[in-house]
Design a protein around this motif. Structure first.
Motif, PDB file in Angstrom:
ATOM      1  N   LYS A  90       0.831  -1.207   0.000  1.00  0.00           N
ATOM      2  CA  LYS A  90       0.000   0.000   0.000  1.00  0.00           C
ATOM      3  C   LYS A  90       0.857   1.245   0.000  1.00  0.00           C
ATOM      4  O   LYS A  90       0.674   2.149  -0.827  1.00  0.00           O
ATOM      5  CB  LYS A  90      -0.932  -0.026   1.214  1.00  0.00           C
ATOM      6  N   TRP A  91       1.809   1.317   0.920  1.00  0.00           N
ATOM      7  CA  TRP A  91       2.623   2.523   1.035  1.00  0.00           C
ATOM      8  C   TRP A  91       3.630   2.631  -0.108  1.00  0.00           C
ATOM      9  O   TRP A  91       4.011   3.743  -0.497  1.00  0.00           O
ATOM     10  CB  TRP A  91       3.334   2.531   2.386  1.00  0.00           C
ATOM     11  N   PHE A  92       4.067   1.512  -0.659  1.00  0.00           N
ATOM     12  CA  PHE A  92       4.924   1.556  -1.837  1.00  0.00           C
ATOM     13  C   PHE A  92       4.162   2.142  -3.021  1.00  0.00           C
ATOM     14  O   PHE A  92       4.694   2.979  -3.777  1.00  0.00           O
ATOM     15  CB  PHE A  92       5.436   0.156  -2.165  1.00  0.00           C
ATOM     16  N   THR A  93       2.910   1.718  -3.197  1.00  0.00           N
ATOM     17  CA  THR A  93       2.085   2.240  -4.287  1.00  0.00           C
ATOM     18  C   THR A  93       1.828   3.729  -4.108  1.00  0.00           C
ATOM     19  O   THR A  93       1.909   4.507  -5.061  1.00  0.00           O
ATOM     20  CB  THR A  93       0.759   1.473  -4.352  1.00  0.00           C
ATOM     21  N   VAL A  94       1.512   4.136  -2.884  1.00  0.00           N
ATOM     22  CA  VAL A  94       1.267   5.555  -2.614  1.00  0.00           C
ATOM     23  C   VAL A  94       2.525   6.378  -2.868  1.00  0.00           C
ATOM     24  O   VAL A  94       2.466   7.486  -3.423  1.00  0.00           O
ATOM     25  CB  VAL A  94       0.764   5.735  -1.171  1.00  0.00           C
ATOM     26  N   ALA A  95       3.683   5.852  -2.476  1.00  0.00           N
ATOM     27  CA  ALA A  95       4.934   6.591  -2.666  1.00  0.00           C
ATOM     28  C   ALA A  95       5.253   6.785  -4.151  1.00  0.00           C
ATOM     29  O   ALA A  95       5.659   7.876  -4.571  1.00  0.00           O
ATOM     30  CB  ALA A  95       6.079   5.858  -1.969  1.00  0.00           C
ATOM     31  N   VAL A  96       5.061   5.745  -4.958  1.00  0.00           N
ATOM     32  CA  VAL A  96       5.321   5.863  -6.390  1.00  0.00           C
ATOM     33  C   VAL A  96       4.351   6.848  -7.035  1.00  0.00           C
ATOM     34  O   VAL A  96       4.741   7.690  -7.859  1.00  0.00           O
ATOM     35  CB  VAL A  96       5.236   4.483  -7.061  1.00  0.00           C
ATOM     36  N   GLY A  97       3.072   6.773  -6.665  1.00  0.00           N
ATOM     37  CA  GLY A  97       2.097   7.710  -7.211  1.00  0.00           C
ATOM     38  C   GLY A  97       2.377   9.144  -6.789  1.00  0.00           C
ATOM     39  O   GLY A  97       2.242  10.079  -7.585  1.00  0.00           O
ATOM     40  N   ALA A  98       2.782   9.348  -5.542  1.00  0.00           N
ATOM     41  CA  ALA A  98       3.108  10.696  -5.066  1.00  0.00           C
ATOM     42  C   ALA A  98       4.330  11.259  -5.791  1.00  0.00           C
ATOM     43  O   ALA A  98       4.393  12.459  -6.081  1.00  0.00           O
ATOM     44  CB  ALA A  98       3.339  10.678  -3.558  1.00  0.00           C
ATOM     45  N   LEU A  99       5.309  10.405  -6.094  1.00  0.00           N
ATOM     46  CA  LEU A  99       6.481  10.860  -6.838  1.00  0.00           C
ATOM     47  C   LEU A  99       6.101  11.315  -8.242  1.00  0.00           C
ATOM     48  O   LEU A  99       6.587  12.355  -8.728  1.00  0.00           O
ATOM     49  CB  LEU A  99       7.509   9.733  -6.907  1.00  0.00           C
ATOM     50  N   ALA A 100       5.225  10.572  -8.907  1.00  0.00           N
ATOM     51  CA  ALA A 100       4.761  10.978 -10.235  1.00  0.00           C
ATOM     52  C   ALA A 100       4.019  12.311 -10.173  1.00  0.00           C
ATOM     53  O   ALA A 100       4.203  13.179 -11.038  1.00  0.00           O
ATOM     54  CB  ALA A 100       3.862   9.893 -10.825  1.00  0.00           C
ATOM     55  N   LEU A 101       3.188  12.488  -9.155  1.00  0.00           N
ATOM     56  CA  LEU A 101       2.472  13.752  -8.991  1.00  0.00           C
ATOM     57  C   LEU A 101       3.424  14.910  -8.739  1.00  0.00           C
ATOM     58  O   LEU A 101       3.236  16.015  -9.258  1.00  0.00           O
ATOM     59  CB  LEU A 101       1.480  13.639  -7.831  1.00  0.00           C
ATOM     60  N   LEU A 102       4.452  14.677  -7.948  1.00  0.00           N
ATOM     61  CA  LEU A 102       5.414  15.738  -7.631  1.00  0.00           C
ATOM     62  C   LEU A 102       6.154  16.194  -8.880  1.00  0.00           C
ATOM     63  O   LEU A 102       6.310  17.407  -9.115  1.00  0.00           O
ATOM     64  CB  LEU A 102       6.389  15.239  -6.573  1.00  0.00           C
ATOM     65  N   ILE A 103       6.616  15.250  -9.686  1.00  0.00           N
ATOM     66  CA  ILE A 103       7.322  15.619 -10.918  1.00  0.00           C
ATOM     67  C   ILE A 103       6.403  16.387 -11.857  1.00  0.00           C
ATOM     68  O   ILE A 103       6.796  17.403 -12.453  1.00  0.00           O
ATOM     69  CB  ILE A 103       7.878  14.360 -11.601  1.00  0.00           C
ATOM     70  N   ASN A 104       5.185  15.917 -11.990  1.00  0.00           N
ATOM     71  CA  ASN A 104       4.213  16.593 -12.840  1.00  0.00           C
ATOM     72  C   ASN A 104       3.908  18.009 -12.348  1.00  0.00           C
ATOM     73  O   ASN A 104       3.870  18.969 -13.123  1.00  0.00           O
ATOM     74  CB  ASN A 104       2.941  15.757 -12.909  1.00  0.00           C
ATOM     75  N   PHE A 105       3.742  18.165 -11.053  1.00  0.00           N
ATOM     76  CA  PHE A 105       3.419  19.474 -10.482  1.00  0.00           C
ATOM     77  C   PHE A 105       4.568  20.467 -10.649  1.00  0.00           C
ATOM     78  O   PHE A 105       4.349  21.640 -10.997  1.00  0.00           O
ATOM     79  CB  PHE A 105       3.071  19.319  -9.001  1.00  0.00           C
ATOM     80  N   VAL A 106       5.796  20.020 -10.422  1.00  0.00           N
ATOM     81  CA  VAL A 106       6.957  20.903 -10.567  1.00  0.00           C
ATOM     82  C   VAL A 106       7.065  21.411 -12.000  1.00  0.00           C
ATOM     83  O   VAL A 106       7.414  22.581 -12.240  1.00  0.00           O
ATOM     84  CB  VAL A 106       8.244  20.170 -10.140  1.00  0.00           C
ATOM     85  N   GLY A 107       6.727  20.566 -12.987  1.00  0.00           N
ATOM     86  CA  GLY A 107       6.812  20.963 -14.385  1.00  0.00           C
ATOM     87  C   GLY A 107       5.890  22.109 -14.728  1.00  0.00           C
ATOM     88  O   GLY A 107       6.336  23.158 -15.225  1.00  0.00           O
ATOM     89  N   TRP A 108       4.589  21.950 -14.481  1.00  0.00           N
ATOM     90  CA  TRP A 108       3.676  23.018 -14.887  1.00  0.00           C
ATOM     91  C   TRP A 108       3.731  24.235 -13.971  1.00  0.00           C
ATOM     92  O   TRP A 108       3.430  25.353 -14.394  1.00  0.00           O
ATOM     93  CB  TRP A 108       2.247  22.494 -15.018  1.00  0.00           C
ATOM     94  N   ALA A 109       4.133  24.047 -12.701  1.00  0.00           N
ATOM     95  CA  ALA A 109       4.283  25.203 -11.814  1.00  0.00           C
ATOM     96  C   ALA A 109       5.488  26.056 -12.223  1.00  0.00           C
ATOM     97  O   ALA A 109       5.447  27.290 -12.153  1.00  0.00           O
ATOM     98  CB  ALA A 109       4.431  24.734 -10.369  1.00  0.00           C
ATOM     99  N   TYR A 110       6.566  25.400 -12.657  1.00  0.00           N
ATOM    100  CA  TYR A 110       7.739  26.146 -13.104  1.00  0.00           C
ATOM    101  C   TYR A 110       7.457  26.937 -14.375  1.00  0.00           C
ATOM    102  O   TYR A 110       8.023  28.020 -14.589  1.00  0.00           O
ATOM    103  CB  TYR A 110       8.902  25.174 -13.324  1.00  0.00           C
ATOM    104  N   PHE A 111       6.597  26.425 -15.225  1.00  0.00           N
ATOM    105  CA  PHE A 111       6.330  27.090 -16.508  1.00  0.00           C
ATOM    106  C   PHE A 111       5.569  28.400 -16.337  1.00  0.00           C
ATOM    107  O   PHE A 111       5.503  29.194 -17.283  1.00  0.00           O
ATOM    108  CB  PHE A 111       5.543  26.147 -17.421  1.00  0.00           C
ATOM    109  N   VAL A 112       5.017  28.640 -15.182  1.00  0.00           N
ATOM    110  CA  VAL A 112       4.324  29.916 -14.950  1.00  0.00           C
ATOM    111  C   VAL A 112       5.293  31.089 -15.078  1.00  0.00           C
ATOM    112  O   VAL A 112       4.898  32.206 -15.426  1.00  0.00           O
ATOM    113  CB  VAL A 112       3.635  29.898 -13.564  1.00  0.00           C
TER     114      VAL A 112
END
Length: 275
Positions: free
Chosen positions: A176-198
């Motif tokens: 459970k926590w391994f799955t959550v950690a991998v999903g959170a990492l994908a979200l973090l990378i995605n968020f940093v990308g579009w937030a930086y483009f502002v």
């Protein structure tokens, strides 16, 4: 009448209920408990509460898996689609000129009333706009890759019940926590990308695109619309940036739903391999 009565009782109770009644009767008549019968009854009770092999779309696992697939599709598409656009229109006397600029990986596609051309990033006077574009759009590729791993782990650990014991052992009962950690990492990378483009307008200030452009236009604002006496302009993020934002909006509920699930080793059907 006897046959009809027994048949009616069979359909009322069901085959599994009738088998349990027969096992109970044999057990009571023998005067003691039989290990084989106890094992059969235990197996029947575990299989009775075991859910279907494929989760329905209305369950939390089904929604989490669907959102994970959407996240991968959106981030993958956002990597190859344009991220910014500028549209300007000048009207003076009887002359009207309009230029639409769309920012791609290979350059800036400018379309006017008489021609369409692609301007290379090196021809605008500075390399900062391309660096900002490459960082923001390029981060969506690793986000899609990590999101794909998250989707596969979610498929093997929660959607396909036959692979749950193997996944539970491979992650030391921390699936459970391994799955959550991998999903959170994908979200973090995605968020940093579009937030930086502002901050992309700040990178455009030293380029030829901002030459003789007022301060309240695309060189200082990420999104806007201006209209004066003879000049009108509009600019803002394109499909790539919008898709990356929507990827965050669908990926966050997926990770949240997985976080609300119970660990695999606490579920009754996770021990069916021991029967």
């Amino acid at each position: 009448p006897v046959v009809c009565g027994s048949t009616l009782a069979f359909f009322k109770k069901g085959p599994r209920r009738k088998m349990e009644d027969q096992n109970t009767a044999v057990n009571s008549s023998s005067g003691g408990g039989s290990p084989k019968l106890d094992l059969v009854v235990s197996a029947q009770s575990l299989l009775k509460h075991r859910p279907k092999r494929w989760c329905c779309t209305c369950s939390r696992v089904g929604w989490a898996f669907a959102f994970a697939i959407l996240f991968v599709l959106m981030t993958t598409t956002a990597t190859v689609t344009p991220w910014f656009w500028i549209s300007s229109r000048v009207t003076r006397r009887d002359i009207t000129a309009s230029v639409d600029s769309v920012f791609y990986w290979n350059g800036i596609k400018q379309s006017s009333s008489d021609k369409t051309e692609t301007v290379d990033w090196d021809d605008i006077g500075t390399g900062q706009p391309f660096v900002a574009y490459a960082v923001a759009a390029g981060l969506q590729a690793p986000a899609a890759f990590v999101g794909s791993i998250y989707t596969v782990v979610l498929l093997l650990a929660y959607v396909r019940h036959s692979t749950q014991p193997c996944m539970d052992r491979a992650t030391c009962r921390l699936t459970k926590w391994f799955t959550v950690a991998v999903g959170a990492l994908a979200l973090l990378i995605n968020f940093v990308g579009w937030a930086y483009f502002v901050s992309f307008p700040h990178a455009l200030r030293g380029s030829a695109i901002c030459k003789n452009v007022p301060d309240d236009y695309w060189c200082h604002l990420f999104l806007g619309d201006r209209s004066e006496s003879d000049i009108s302009a509009s600019w803002g993020p394109h499909a790539g940036w919008i898709l990356s934002v929507f990827a965050t909006l669908v990926g966050f509920p997926s990770v949240t739903l997985v976080g609300t699930l119970s660990p695999l080793h606490t579920r009754p059907f996770s021990n069916y391999e021991l029967i």
